[in-house]
Structures are given as C-alpha cells and as structure tokens.
Scaffold this motif. Structure first.
Motif, PDB file in Angstrom:
ATOM      1  N   ARG A  53       0.837  -1.200   0.000  1.00 16.05           N
ATOM      2  CA  ARG A  53       0.000   0.000   0.000  1.00 16.05           C
ATOM      3  C   ARG A  53       0.876   1.254   0.000  1.00 16.05           C
ATOM      4  O   ARG A  53       0.647   2.185  -0.772  1.00 16.05           O
ATOM      5  CB  ARG A  53      -0.925  -0.007   1.215  1.00 16.05           C
ATOM      6  N   ARG A  54       1.899   1.287   0.865  1.00 11.35           N
ATOM      7  CA  ARG A  54       2.790   2.446   0.913  1.00 11.35           C
ATOM      8  C   ARG A  54       3.586   2.613  -0.393  1.00 11.35           C
ATOM      9  O   ARG A  54       3.814   3.713  -0.845  1.00 11.35           O
ATOM     10  CB  ARG A  54       3.729   2.324   2.099  1.00 11.35           C
ATOM     11  N   PHE A  55       3.980   1.494  -0.969  1.00 10.90           N
ATOM     12  CA  PHE A  55       4.705   1.543  -2.231  1.00 10.90           C
ATOM     13  C   PHE A  55       3.830   2.135  -3.325  1.00 10.90           C
ATOM     14  O   PHE A  55       4.288   2.947  -4.121  1.00 10.90           O
ATOM     15  CB  PHE A  55       5.189   0.136  -2.619  1.00 10.90           C
ATOM     16  N   MET A  56       2.553   1.744  -3.361  1.00  8.60           N
ATOM     17  CA  MET A  56       1.631   2.281  -4.371  1.00  8.60           C
ATOM     18  C   MET A  56       1.400   3.775  -4.145  1.00  8.60           C
ATOM     19  O   MET A  56       1.262   4.528  -5.108  1.00  8.60           O
ATOM     20  CB  MET A  56       0.310   1.510  -4.322  1.00  8.60           C
ATOM     21  N   GLN A  57       1.360   4.203  -2.877  1.00  9.43           N
ATOM     22  CA  GLN A  57       1.184   5.628  -2.589  1.00  9.43           C
ATOM     23  C   GLN A  57       2.386   6.421  -3.058  1.00  9.43           C
ATOM     24  O   GLN A  57       2.255   7.550  -3.532  1.00  9.43           O
ATOM     25  CB  GLN A  57       0.949   5.838  -1.094  1.00  9.43           C
ATOM     26  N   MET A  58       3.570   5.853  -2.934  1.00  8.30           N
ATOM     27  CA  MET A  58       4.780   6.534  -3.395  1.00  8.30           C
ATOM     28  C   MET A  58       4.788   6.663  -4.922  1.00  8.30           C
ATOM     29  O   MET A  58       5.321   7.618  -5.463  1.00  8.30           O
ATOM     30  CB  MET A  58       6.023   5.788  -2.929  1.00  8.30           C
ATOM     31  N   GLN A  59       4.214   5.712  -5.617  1.00 12.34           N
ATOM     32  CA  GLN A  59       4.171   5.733  -7.072  1.00 12.34           C
ATOM     33  C   GLN A  59       3.194   6.768  -7.586  1.00 12.34           C
ATOM     34  O   GLN A  59       3.305   7.223  -8.717  1.00 12.34           O
ATOM     35  CB  GLN A  59       3.782   4.335  -7.610  1.00 12.34           C
ATOM     36  N   SER A  60       2.199   7.149  -6.759  1.00 10.44           N
ATOM     37  CA  SER A  60       1.170   8.081  -7.189  1.00 10.44           C
ATOM     38  C   SER A  60       1.651   9.506  -7.214  1.00 10.44           C
ATOM     39  O   SER A  60       2.427  10.016  -6.600  1.00 10.44           O
ATOM     40  CB  SER A  60      -0.046   8.012  -6.291  1.00 10.44           C
TER      41      SER A  60
END
Length: 128
Positions: A121-128
């Motif tokens: 989840r945190r990784f996906m937030q960083m990609q956004s």
C-alpha cells in the motif's frame, strides 16, 4: 520392511525388520504391511506406530509430512518428531507442542501478510 524417519536436517530413526506400520493422515489412520502396494501419503500430526519381532511396538509423535513406500523401503519425512515408548504421553505431546506450534505459525503468517499488505500500500502511494 525398512523404516526411516527423516527430519529436515537429520535422520531421526532407522528401524529394520518392521512387520507393521500405522500412520495418521487427514482422512484417518491406515496400516502398512510388507506386501502392500507402493504408495505415498500426506501425514497429519499424530502418532506413527511400527512393530518389529525383536523390539515389539515403537512409537513416534510426528508433525505433518509424507510417507513413501517403495518395495520394502518406507521413508517418513516430517518437520518435527519425538520418539517414546509411552503412547499416552506421546499423544499429549502431539496435542500440546505440535498443534500449539501450528497455531503460532498461523499467527506469524497473519502478521506477515499484514506487513506485506502495508508495504504494498505504501509503495503504491509513493508511485502516485
């Protein structure tokens, strides 16, 4: 028959002259005699019993694993095992140690899944 019980990093027991083996699976227990056809079985935590003319019955508390019979060779491969002569104490050991460890492993897997989900989840937030 020739019975070998293998743990991940050692030979736990080796018994020759075995005339009968009883093992537990998730569908119930079953017996092996020397002339039984070759087979493979998934073992459940429980008591593995064997008999020899010289020593009588032997018992081992075993964790999940596999049993393979090829000819007169029987190989039991399990994660953990404890050997003893007293059947009642071995049954208690299986109930207390193996099943309790399985519950602990389940809890660890649950925590790991939550950590992995949080990381993703945190990784996906960083990609956004």
């Amino acid at each position: 028959m020739h019975l070998r019980i293998l743990l991940p990093f050692e030979l736990f027991a080796e018994v020759t002259g075995v005339t009968r083996i009883v093992a537990e699976t998730h569908d119930g227990s079953f017996g092996l005699l020397p002339n039984r056809l070759d087979c493979v079985a998934a073992l459940a935590p429980g008591i593995l019993t064997w008999q020899t003319p010289a020593d009588g019955e032997g018992f081992a508390a075993v964790d999940v694993g596999t049993l393979t019979k090829v000819g007169r060779e029987v190989v039991v491969t399990v994660r953990r095992a404890l050997q003893g002569r007293d059947l009642a104490s071995l049954r208690t050991t299986v109930d207390q140690e193996f099943l309790a460890l399985d519950q602990t492993e389940h809890q660890v897997r649950t925590v790991m899944a939550k950590l992995e989900t949080g990381f993703a989840r945190r990784f996906m937030q960083m990609q956004s």
